[in-house]
Design an enzyme around this catalytic site. Structure first.
Site, mmCIF file in Angstrom:
data_model
loop_
_atom_site.group_PDB
_atom_site.id
_atom_site.type_symbol
_atom_site.label_atom_id
_atom_site.label_comp_id
_atom_site.label_asym_id
_atom_site.label_seq_id
_atom_site.Cartn_x
_atom_site.Cartn_y
_atom_site.Cartn_z
ATOM 1 N N HIS A 7 -15.627 20.373 -65.724
ATOM 2 C CA HIS A 7 -14.803 21.302 -65.975
ATOM 3 C C HIS A 7 -13.318 21.031 -65.252
ATOM 4 O O HIS A 7 -12.352 20.861 -65.735
ATOM 5 C CB HIS A 7 -15.471 22.791 -65.696
ATOM 6 N N GLU A 8 -13.449 20.854 -63.807
ATOM 7 C CA GLU A 8 -12.221 20.566 -63.105
ATOM 8 C C GLU A 8 -11.617 19.315 -63.392
ATOM 9 O O GLU A 8 -10.389 19.140 -63.467
ATOM 10 C CB GLU A 8 -12.656 20.733 -61.735
ATOM 11 N N HIS A 44 -9.155 19.662 -66.410
ATOM 12 C CA HIS A 44 -7.873 20.157 -66.030
ATOM 13 C C HIS A 44 -7.013 18.889 -65.418
ATOM 14 O O HIS A 44 -5.681 18.929 -65.546
ATOM 15 C CB HIS A 44 -7.925 21.112 -64.781
ATOM 16 N N HIS A 83 -5.837 16.451 -68.110
ATOM 17 C CA HIS A 83 -4.835 17.469 -68.725
ATOM 18 C C HIS A 83 -3.458 17.163 -67.905
ATOM 19 O O HIS A 83 -2.289 16.870 -68.418
ATOM 20 C CB HIS A 83 -5.226 18.956 -68.819
HETATM 21 ZN ZN LIG Z 1 -10.725 26.188 -65.426
#
Ligand SMILES: [Zn+2]
Length: 587
Positions: A375-376, A379, A382
């Site tokens: 998940h992290e 980020h 991105h």
């Molecule tokens: Zn998040």
């Protein structure tokens, strides 16, 4: 395993020098007051703003990361508040900017920008400024408002003090006579592993007792957050507090209402799932804190290195460029892995302009930790895409699209686990539960909190009293509506509104977990089904950073939030998964 902050500043002295340099920009920027109508001054001013954003970002990042490593360190906290004060001074010194640009007019300003490619990345923010014209006040009023900006952050910092700094672990004795110190970072892991219902109750109460004990103070702090939102919305002529929060990203309030409507009504599968859990887990009564119990208990541990390898494998079939970014995202020195006393709980990825993103974890080797890592990393991937394709302020993507990249990775990881693991019944059950639980925690639970915020803000807008009972009652009603559960029976659970930091620090934030989840789900489906151009459209969204309105970015990636169908895709998936699980359990 630990952050290396030297890419930001080699020594504390370098940091101090940078801090002073940022201060030196204050009079320089202020000296442009009244001169922005001259083309050369205007361009100079923008270039100066770029420099201060770059340096100021790094100053903030350094300080904020250091403080998150040890929240109990008073020196770090003081340093961070000095940085906030500095930014506040910068804000005051440049508060003339908005009103002055508006008085010059859109045509002239955009005309200046179009003649100077070196500042073309300011075009979008200028367009946004002129769009917000009706909510920008005259110079004197803006100046007045800027004095109050530290006051408006008061609720959030009081909350942090009471919920983190003034909270210590609680020692409890479990049924097997062992003692354990419960704190917010080991709370869910303890609940997941506690086989005995009375142990779970004790663990839950050890954390929630704090909210009950300080319920009046927490409610008072929240009232301050609500009132400051209300004052701000009124001062700037918004029709509601909700609108004031969605306006900047140009998100129609109908998207919010659409989400809340779908999630609060389409919950048949959710209720069925809870029934299945109660029955299959042999629980006399079902509590919200039982949600961490697994149908199948696997004690498989994944060291950080193993977790990272699995994450790499889960995206190995994607184009080379994406894989390279993924490796870069979790390079050593950019991930702080293990929990420690005083360290900020939870996990995040943080990035500032033109600087490699940093990831904070509290990794405890469970399956969930591998998902958090993916998940992290999403980020950070991105941020890296945006950093390499956009200039300056256009790198900063909005929270609205942020959770797309992170949950996209989670879908990929789940897929990998389902396809690559041995397909024994147990493993299947475990993974399907994981998939369902992530829909519940990301889509239903966050929407429930979003629904709560909406109702609480509506109350303060109608001048209705705010106190802990009012806030708890909203939560009690919503848990009935969404989950069919009566949390009154759980003692402290009705104070869950005090447990969620986002509700205090960033109002109208959490709904974006749900919208992002729905969006990433649609994108993931398109990519997995081999829809032509789907992956390119997705990386197009990542590359575009913050250079467009998020609602348009999502649309270009194939997701329309104004349509009910976008959210119904998640509901359909939930239905299928719960049916599948039921079949497996009854076999
Ligand atoms: Zn998040």
């Amino acid at each position: 395993m630990n952050w290396n902050l030297t890419p930001l500043f080699k020594t504390p002295e370098d940091f101090k020098a940078a801090f002073d340099e940022v201060s030196s920009y204050i009079p320089r920027l202020a000296s442009f007051k009244g001169k922005l109508n001259e083309e050369r001054s205007f361009i100079e001013y923008l270039l100066l703003s770029d420099e201060v954003e770059l340096l100021g970002g790094r100053v903030y990042q350094y300080c904020s990361l250091k403080s998150d490593l040890n929240k109990k360190n008073i020196e770090n906290a003081a340093e961070l508040s000095k940085v906030f004060a500095l930014f506040n001074q910068l804000g005051i010194a440049t508060s003339f900017e908005g009103p002055e640009l508006i008085s010059i007019g859109e045509e002239t300003i955009l005309g200046f920008i179009d003649k100077h490619p070196e500042v073309s990345h300011f075009r979008f923010s200028m367009e946004k400024l002129f769009r917000s014209q009706e909510h920008v006040l005259d110079g004197a009023s803006e100046r007045l408002l800027s004095y109050f900006s530290p006051v408006s952050r008061g609720g959030s910092s009081l909350y942090t003090a009471l919920s983190t700094a003034d909270k210590s672990g609680v020692t409890i004795k479990l049924k097997d006579k062992s003692t354990v110190v419960v704190n917010t970072s080991n709370f869910t892991a303890l609940l997941e592993n506690a086989k005995d219902p009375s142990d779970r109750k004790k663990i839950f109460e050890a954390v929630y007792k704090h909210y009950e004990l300080h319920k009046n103070t927490f409610a008072g702090i929240y009232e301050q957050v609500l009132n400051s939102g209300k004052a701000y919305a009124k001062a700037r002529n918004y029709s509601s507090i909700l609108e004031s929060h969605l306006f900047n990203n140009n998100i129609p309030t109908s998207v919010y209402h659409n989400l809340v409507n779908v999630a609060s009504k389409q919950n048949k599968a959710l209720k069925k799932y809870l029934k299945l859990r109660k029955q299959y887990l042999g629980l006399k009564s079902y509590h919200t804190y039982d949600r961490f119990l697994n149908f199948v208990n696997s004690d498989v541990k994944y060291t950080y290195e193993e977790g990272r390898e699995i994450f790499f494998k889960s995206i190995a079939h994607l184009p080379e460029e994406f894989i390279e970014y993924a490796h870069e995202a979790v390079r050593d020195g950019y991930v702080d892995v293990l929990p420690q006393d005083g360290k900020r709980t939870g996990a995040y990825s943080s990035s500032v302009t033109d600087t490699h993103p940093f990831i904070l974890l509290n990794y405890t080797e469970g399956l969930d930790d591998v998902f958090t890592l993916a998940h992290e990393a999403g980020h950070s991937i991105h941020s890296l895409y945006a950093m390499n394709n956009q200039h300056g302020n256009n790198q900063n993507y909005t929270i609205f699209v942020a959770e797309i990249a992170s949950t996209f990775n989670e879908h990929m990881l789940l897929d990998y686990f389902i396809k690559s693991g041995d397909t024994s019944k147990e493993v299947k059950i475990q993974l399907i539960q994981k998939a369902i639980d992530s829909i519940i925690s990301t889509f239903y639970r966050q929407t429930l909190f979003a629904h709560y915020e909406l109702l609480a803000h509506e109350k303060v807008e109608k001048d209705e009293p705010i106190n802990y009972e009012v806030l708890s009652n909203i939560m009690v009603d919503l848990y009935k509506k969404y989950y069919g559960l009566d949390i009154k029976k759980e003692g402290y659970k009705e104070f869950v509104w005090a447990y969620i930091p986002h509700l205090f620090s960033t109002p109208f934030y959490v709904y974006q977990y749900a919208t992002s989840f729905a969006a990433s789900f649609k994108i993931y489906q398109d990519v997995s089904n081999g829809v032509e151009g789907a992956f390119e459209r997705y990386t197009g969204l990542l590359k575009s950073g913050g250079s467009k309105y998020p609602i348009d970015q999502a649309k270009e990636a194939g997701v329309d939030f104004t349509k009910k169908e976008t959210f119904m895709a998640v509901i359909d998936r939930m239905n299928t998964l719960v049916d599948e699980l039921e079949k497996l359990l009854s076999e």
